[in-house]
Design an enzyme around this catalytic site. Structure first.
Site, PDB file in Angstrom:
ATOM      1  N   GLY A  54       8.254  59.218  28.609  1.00  0.00           N
ATOM      2  CA  GLY A  54       8.867  60.237  29.477  1.00  0.00           C
ATOM      3  C   GLY A  54      10.334  60.502  29.179  1.00  0.00           C
ATOM      4  O   GLY A  54      10.951  59.898  28.291  1.00  0.00           O
ATOM      5  N   ASP A  55      10.851  61.419  29.989  1.00  0.00           N
ATOM      6  CA  ASP A  55      12.196  61.946  29.823  1.00  0.00           C
ATOM      7  C   ASP A  55      13.301  60.870  29.920  1.00  0.00           C
ATOM      8  O   ASP A  55      14.212  60.815  29.098  1.00  0.00           O
ATOM      9  CB  ASP A  55      12.353  62.981  30.957  1.00  0.00           C
ATOM     10  CG  ASP A  55      13.629  63.724  30.888  1.00  0.00           C
ATOM     11  OD1 ASP A  55      13.731  64.576  30.010  1.00  0.00           O
ATOM     12  OD2 ASP A  55      14.518  63.441  31.708  1.00  0.00           O
ATOM     13  N   LEU A  56      13.189  60.002  30.907  1.00  0.00           N
ATOM     14  CA  LEU A  56      14.268  59.039  31.155  1.00  0.00           C
ATOM     15  C   LEU A  56      14.433  58.059  29.988  1.00  0.00           C
ATOM     16  O   LEU A  56      15.543  57.786  29.536  1.00  0.00           O
ATOM     17  CB  LEU A  56      13.991  58.275  32.457  1.00  0.00           C
ATOM     18  CG  LEU A  56      15.106  57.325  32.879  1.00  0.00           C
ATOM     19  CD1 LEU A  56      16.356  58.090  33.266  1.00  0.00           C
ATOM     20  CD2 LEU A  56      14.661  56.451  34.047  1.00  0.00           C
ATOM     21  N   HIS A  98      23.103  60.244  44.774  1.00  0.00           N
ATOM     22  CA  HIS A  98      24.441  60.222  44.160  1.00  0.00           C
ATOM     23  C   HIS A  98      25.524  60.740  45.111  1.00  0.00           C
ATOM     24  O   HIS A  98      26.579  60.128  45.264  1.00  0.00           O
ATOM     25  CB  HIS A  98      24.481  61.080  42.888  1.00  0.00           C
ATOM     26  CG  HIS A  98      23.359  60.797  41.926  1.00  0.00           C
ATOM     27  ND1 HIS A  98      22.834  59.544  41.756  1.00  0.00           N
ATOM     28  CD2 HIS A  98      22.670  61.598  41.067  1.00  0.00           C
ATOM     29  CE1 HIS A  98      21.863  59.593  40.848  1.00  0.00           C
ATOM     30  NE2 HIS A  98      21.747  60.835  40.422  1.00  0.00           N
ATOM     31  N   ASP A 135      17.172  65.614  44.802  1.00  0.00           N
ATOM     32  CA  ASP A 135      17.421  65.139  43.439  1.00  0.00           C
ATOM     33  C   ASP A 135      18.783  64.444  43.316  1.00  0.00           C
ATOM     34  O   ASP A 135      18.872  63.363  42.754  1.00  0.00           O
ATOM     35  CB  ASP A 135      17.334  66.315  42.450  1.00  0.00           C
ATOM     36  CG  ASP A 135      17.460  65.872  41.001  1.00  0.00           C
ATOM     37  OD1 ASP A 135      16.895  64.815  40.657  1.00  0.00           O
ATOM     38  OD2 ASP A 135      18.135  66.566  40.213  1.00  0.00           O
ATOM     39  N   HIS A 146      22.400  55.502  39.439  1.00  0.00           N
ATOM     40  CA  HIS A 146      23.253  55.249  38.265  1.00  0.00           C
ATOM     41  C   HIS A 146      24.690  55.722  38.489  1.00  0.00           C
ATOM     42  O   HIS A 146      25.594  55.309  37.779  1.00  0.00           O
ATOM     43  CB  HIS A 146      22.634  55.815  36.980  1.00  0.00           C
ATOM     44  CG  HIS A 146      22.775  57.292  36.815  1.00  0.00           C
ATOM     45  ND1 HIS A 146      21.917  58.199  37.393  1.00  0.00           N
ATOM     46  CD2 HIS A 146      23.676  58.043  36.120  1.00  0.00           C
ATOM     47  CE1 HIS A 146      22.279  59.426  37.067  1.00  0.00           C
ATOM     48  NE2 HIS A 146      23.349  59.369  36.287  1.00  0.00           N
ATOM     49  N   GLY A 194       6.311  54.171  31.596  1.00  0.00           N
ATOM     50  CA  GLY A 194       6.628  55.589  31.395  1.00  0.00           C
ATOM     51  C   GLY A 194       7.551  55.811  30.208  1.00  0.00           C
ATOM     52  O   GLY A 194       8.417  56.684  30.228  1.00  0.00           O
TER      53      GLY A 194
END
Ligand code: BG6
Length: 421
Positions: free
Chosen positions: A14-16, A250, A245, A188, A11
């Site tokens: 993609g964004d990440l 997190h 999300d 993360h 990917g």
């Protein structure tokens, strides 16, 4: 670190990869934390030549706007290669296998392999199966004895599933195909220095631990405010909402760190067990607000009648004697006035609270991704999430989602302050 390393990023267009990984990888290289022989192999559907992929990565790295050492950038880009593939096609994984084998042959040695799933979770199942079916999960060996010292690891981004049922199914499959020591489930936030410092603060001085219980503490707030909107992640976000999300991962990890017992030893096993003990005893109490920012329905790729929340405030309790009766409030939202992540601990009978501030600025996030990658290369799973933790997180979140579906959404203006919603 002497053995060649290949990092396969699924990917990559993609964004990440564009917003975080390309820069984190470059920073790791610049600081000398990658082995002399390494390859970053981009894998995505778009047809790109190696050179085009390098240009694409260069642009992603330059986007940060920080001064860049040109010589290092040129040297870094030479390690980047690309293979076009379809994540749902086994043929593409067979090609990947051939490509990896040919690179190893060129290097004259088997490389360690890190597979990074920087893709939406809908692709996980097919990627896990294809990696396993094509034998890519087994470390390669060019000569006798090699297998023992090479490794293959798989890095999985959040969200791991959509609810407890899906997470369990995925986990069962992952457990059959890979050994737990090969699996790195990323959160993360655990890799942020300020988050690691919560444990240092709590357990490296004797002052606060005696106060850390329901006799002295009245309430704890975990606040995760973001000033960004869903930007170009509409399709991904609309399937999730704020709770899945950032809440499921997190925020619950922050809750675990603030509430956990002092582990017998500061090692992976004990820390995971201490976090897990909190997560499995955390129960939903009530929802205070479920909200959506004005204009969300017009965001690109968001369904016109979406019922997805972009804001929530809810209470949970931790059902162990230490925390009996203490209210833990979780609040998060997008498109708010300020982007700030913090934890507030309110004490009983005194008008004072302690604040743990966890910066969410871009630089800190790059550092966190560097740490994620570096620890995965070293094989240290302490700052990753165990299968039991993920399952406990999902049990709680699935319960909340079931119960709050009928609660009407409060519509708030972009740029609102959390306390005004
Ligand atoms: C990600 C979420 O996991 O964390 C994003 O998917 C969120 O929606 C991001 O913006 C926040 O991370 P950071 O490090 O930028 O605060």
């Amino acid at each position: 670190m002497h053995r060649p390393l290949t990092i396969v990023v699924f990917g990559t267009t993609g964004d990440l990869y564009q917003n975080k990984l390309a820069t984190a990888l470059f920073d790791l290289f610049s600081s000398g934390f990658l082995p002399a022989k390494f390859t970053i192999l981009g894998f995505a559907r778009k047809p790109l030549a190696d050179l085009e992929f390098r240009k694409f990565s260069e642009a992603a790295i330059k986007k940060r706007g920080k001064k860049i050492n040109k010589t290092k950038l040129v040297a870094f880009l030479k390690h980047l290669e690309y293979i076009q593939g379809d994540l749902n096609s086994i043929e593409s994984f067979k090609n990947l296998r051939l490509k990896l084998a040919s690179n190893d042959k060129k290097n004259g040695a088997c490389s360690n392999k890190l597979f990074y799933l920087a893709v939406p979770p809908t692709f996980y199942r097919s990627i896990f199966q294809s990696i396993s079916k094509t034998g890519l999960s087994v470390p390669c060996a060019t000569k006798e004895g090699d297998k023992k010292c090479t490794w293959t690891r798989i890095l999985v981004e959040k969200p791991f599933g959509q609810d407890i049922k899906e997470a369990e199914n995925l986990d069962k499959m992952l457990g059959k195909l890979f050994d737990e020591s090969q699996i790195f489930r990323i959160d993360h936030y655990l890799a942020k220095e300020a988050v690691q410092n919560i444990l240092n603060f709590r357990f490296n001085n004797g002052i606060f631990e005696p106060l850390w219980n329901n006799k002295k503490i009245e309430k704890v707030r975990i606040v995760f405010h973001e000033n960004n909107n869903v930007s170009n992640r509409g399709a991904f976000y609309d399937d999730l909402g704020a709770l899945r999300d950032v809440g499921q991962n997190h925020m619950l990890q922050l809750l675990a760190l603030i509430a956990m017992d002092n582990p017998a030893q500061m090692n992976k096993k004990e820390i995971h067990a201490a976090r897990q003990m909190i997560l499995e005893n955390t129960k939903f109490r009530n929802v205070l607000v479920r909200g959506q920012y004005e204009g969300y329905l017009n965001e690109k790729d968001v369904k016109g009648d979406s019922n997805t929340e972009t804001f929530f405030r809810l209470n949970v309790s931790i059902n162990i004697p230490r925390w009996k009766g203490v209210c833990f409030e979780l609040e998060s939202g997008k498109a708010l006035a300020n982007g700030e992540v913090f934890i507030e601990v309110y004490f009983k009978n005194i008008n004072a609270h302690l604040t743990f501030s966890i910066s969410s600025n871009e630089g800190v996030t790059y550092d966190a991704y560097e740490k994620v990658l570096y620890d995965a290369i070293l094989g240290d799973q302490t700052l990753f999430v165990s299968t039991k933790e993920i399952m406990s997180e999902w049990v709680l979140i699935t319960d909340i989602i079931k119960k709050w579906q009928k609660i009407p959404l409060v519509i708030y203006k972009k740029g609102s302050k959390g306390e005004d919603i």
